[in-house]
Design an enzyme around this catalytic site. Structure first.
Site, PDB file in Angstrom:
ATOM      1  CB  SER A 101      -0.842   0.011   1.289  1.00 55.44           C
ATOM      2  OG  SER A 101      -1.454   1.280   1.475  1.00 55.44           O
TER       3      SER A 101
ATOM      4  CE1 TYR B  48      -3.870  -1.777   5.697  1.00 57.05           C
ATOM      5  CE2 TYR B  48      -3.289   0.392   4.861  1.00 57.05           C
ATOM      6  CZ  TYR B  48      -3.660  -0.918   4.628  1.00 57.05           C
ATOM      7  OH  TYR B  48      -3.811  -1.379   3.340  1.00 57.05           O
TER       8      TYR B  48
END
Ligand SMILES: NC(=O)c1ccc[n+]([C@@H]2O[C@H](COP(=O)([O-])OP(=O)(O)OC[C@H]3O[C@@H](n4cnc5c(N)ncnc54)[C@H](OP(=O)(O)O)[C@@H]3O)[C@@H](O)[C@H]2O)c1
Length: 223
Positions: A135, A148
């Protein structure tokens, strides 16, 4: 027929990557915790003339991974796409212990466990494709994404180190960093307010496969 394992293949990006790998003639090994989602992707692949098989698998559980590897030991294993991931967002002091564990266990440990299980197959024939779906949260920290981002930075370090560790082999290790995609990932979250900047997972899957010659693939969000 060469096989590719895709984790989290029942929805979102994993599903789209599975459809594309099947279209390219690979046998796709669809894995995830929810069998009926995998079976519906399997059906779609079969209807398009491709090859697929579904296996229920929680990547945080080592026994389930070793059972999968036993079931597919006769396959000509070519690829592992570490795609499965979870995200919980918000200020750090609002995150629950379970949410923190979920992200670290799935995104970090699950990716490491799967890679460790598959690597001996790749090493034996000195070839293979390992692709880690990370990501842009693995490239820079963002507000309300602390844990995250920590999990994705960990996968980045893991991937970059393996790229170096395996550089004199024919095992190709790819890191994929993408911005937001419109997938079920956001179903339980209000972290993203403007979904118009999100790319579709179909579009991102095509961009990934078009850039497979690169070690590191970066796909920013739309402006
Ligand atoms: N959507 C975005 O904006 C975005 C942006 C950048 C990166 N990513 C990353 O892209 C990847 C794919 O996400 P997505 O957007 O396609 O979301 P998604 O549709 O929610 O897909 C994630 C998949 O992972 C599976 N999964 C979750 N925990 C698992 C576990 N313990 N074991 C096995 N499978 C598990 C889920 O299926 P089950 O629940 O059935 O197991 C689900 O199919 C993730 O790594 C995510 O972090 C997403």
């Amino acid at each position: 027929m060469k096989s590719v394992i895709i984790t989290g293949a029942g929805s979102g990006l994993g599903k789209e990557l599975a459809l594309l790998f099947a279209k390219q003639g690979f046998h796709t090994i669809l894995t995830g915790r929810t069998l009926d989602k995998l079976q519906s992707v399997e059906k779609e692949i079969h209807e398009a003339g491709g090859s697929a098989q579904s296996f229920s698998l929680d990547i945080t559980i080592l026994q389930e991974i070793s059972s999968l590897m036993t079931q597919i030991q006769s396959h000509d294993l070519y690829g592992l796409i570490n795609n499965a991931g979870v995200g919980h967002f918000g200020p750090l002091d609002h995150l629950g212990e379970q949410e923190i564990q979920d992200m670290l266990q799935t995104n970090v440990l699950g990716t490491i466990y799967m890679t460790q299980a598959v690597l001996p197959f790749f090493k034996e024939k000195n070839g293979g494709l390992l692709m880690n779906i990370i990501s842009t949260a693995g490239l820079k920290g963002k507000v309300n994404e602390s844990v995250y981002a920590a999990s994705k930075f960990a996968v980045r370090g893991f991937t970059e180190s393996l790229q170096k560790e395996l550089e004199n082999t024919n095992i190709k290790v790819k890191a994929v960093y993408m911005g937001g995609m419109d997938t079920p990932f956001w179903d339980e979250s209000d972290h993203i307010t403007n979904k118009s900047r999100l790319r579709s997972p179909e579009e991102v899957a095509v961009m990934i496969l078009d850039n497979l010659d690169k070690e590191s693939i970066v796909i920013e969000s739309k402006k």
